[in-house]
Structures are given as C-alpha cells and as structure tokens.
Design a protein around this motif. Sequence first.
Motif, mmCIF file in Angstrom:
data_model
loop_
_atom_site.group_PDB
_atom_site.id
_atom_site.type_symbol
_atom_site.label_atom_id
_atom_site.label_comp_id
_atom_site.label_asym_id
_atom_site.label_seq_id
_atom_site.Cartn_x
_atom_site.Cartn_y
_atom_site.Cartn_z
ATOM 1 N N LEU A 27 0.832 -1.200 0.000
ATOM 2 C CA LEU A 27 0.000 0.000 0.000
ATOM 3 C C LEU A 27 0.865 1.248 0.000
ATOM 4 N N THR A 34 -3.494 3.375 -2.827
ATOM 5 C CA THR A 34 -4.082 4.049 -1.678
ATOM 6 C C THR A 34 -3.099 4.944 -0.951
ATOM 7 N N ASN A 51 -8.672 -1.986 4.511
ATOM 8 C CA ASN A 51 -8.464 -0.665 3.895
ATOM 9 C C ASN A 51 -8.199 -0.789 2.397
ATOM 10 N N ASN A 54 -11.450 -1.886 0.631
ATOM 11 C CA ASN A 54 -12.391 -0.774 0.587
ATOM 12 C C ASN A 54 -11.970 0.254 -0.464
ATOM 13 N N SER A 55 -10.689 0.578 -0.500
ATOM 14 C CA SER A 55 -10.205 1.543 -1.492
ATOM 15 C C SER A 55 -10.440 1.040 -2.907
ATOM 16 N N ILE A 58 -14.146 1.253 -3.729
ATOM 17 C CA ILE A 58 -14.556 2.636 -3.982
ATOM 18 C C ILE A 58 -14.111 3.071 -5.374
ATOM 19 N N GLN A 59 -12.921 2.649 -5.782
ATOM 20 C CA GLN A 59 -12.429 2.998 -7.117
ATOM 21 C C GLN A 59 -13.286 2.346 -8.201
ATOM 22 N N ASP A 62 -18.371 3.120 -5.881
ATOM 23 C CA ASP A 62 -18.487 3.545 -4.485
ATOM 24 C C ASP A 62 -19.788 3.107 -3.822
#
Length: 179
Positions: A27, A34, A51, A54-55, A58-59, A62
């Motif tokens: 990361l 991220t 994390n 989730n990132s 979202i990309q 979302d």
Amino acid sequence: MKNFDAHKWFKNQYLKESDDPKIGAELEAGMFGTGVAENENGDSKSQQLTNAINSAMIQIDDSMSYKDFADSVANILIDEYGTHNFTPFMEVLHARLGMNESLNENEDLSSLEDFLKYFKSYDPYYEYIDDGGQYRRASDNNNRILAMFKTLSPEDKKVAFKATQDHFESDRGKNAFKL
C-alpha cells in the motif's frame, strides 16, 4: 437515527484483524493506489487488507452491491484458497458477524445435493493455469468433485450428469463427467 453503513462496518472489522506487513508495504508503495503507510496506526494485517479492499471497491464502484462483493469473495475463495478452506472461512465470518447458524449443513445433504452444490466450481481449463499453487488447488478441487460424482448411485449420477451437461458450455466440462 443515522443510517448504518454495513459496508464500512464490515470493512473496518476485517481490517482490524490483519497484521501482514507485506500489505502495508504494498500500500505504501502505491501498488493498490491508496498510499496508506505500513502500520501507520499499528493496524493489523486484517485492518490493512480491509483498507485496501475498501479503497479498491470505492475505485470500482463507491456503492457496490453486497451481491457483487460476495461474488468476488467467493471467486477468491474458489480460485486462491480451495474448497477445503470454505468451512474455516465461514466459521471466522460467522463468528465475526455474530451469526449462530450451523456450519454443519453438509451433514444433512445427500451425496447428490452435496455434488450439485459444488460441481460448478469444476474448472475444465485448469491445465492451462500458469501459477503452480493455483494449478494445484484447481486440480485438487476438480479431483474432489470427480470423486464425489463417482460415488453417486446410478440414479443420482443421471441427475448429476444432466446438471453438468446443462451447466458446462464447453466439451471439456461436459466430457469430464461420464455415466
């Protein structure tokens, strides 16, 4: 009352359990885009993975549906972890979510129902997988499924055979299961 964001909750819970320094390093290096530093807050492997997931989600979208998320997790389990890890995975998942349902549902399934539940994970093209670990997992999974098919009674084999012929589009998939 404020709306509960189950996606965010699940993500945060999962990331809190992780302690893999490689995820943080990847990361930090920007491999997942991220920019999160490794163990910046003493995060565990699970928290770091949460994390990262989730990132990535979202990309992609979302407001990703739970169905897409669950389907992706299932694909990872099948492709990377194998069927032998399904039960332990579900035990951890159910414990974290506070679910008390039985994980021994397979004890109540007939051998035909058990076969019909898992045969779709048969990979007719496993021989073309370049990654050694993934190849072995796919090969082992295919062998388990074929062994399940061979142990079926003649009547159940006919039902299972029809299901495989209806499911698989390629001859490789169809020809793996013979009466």
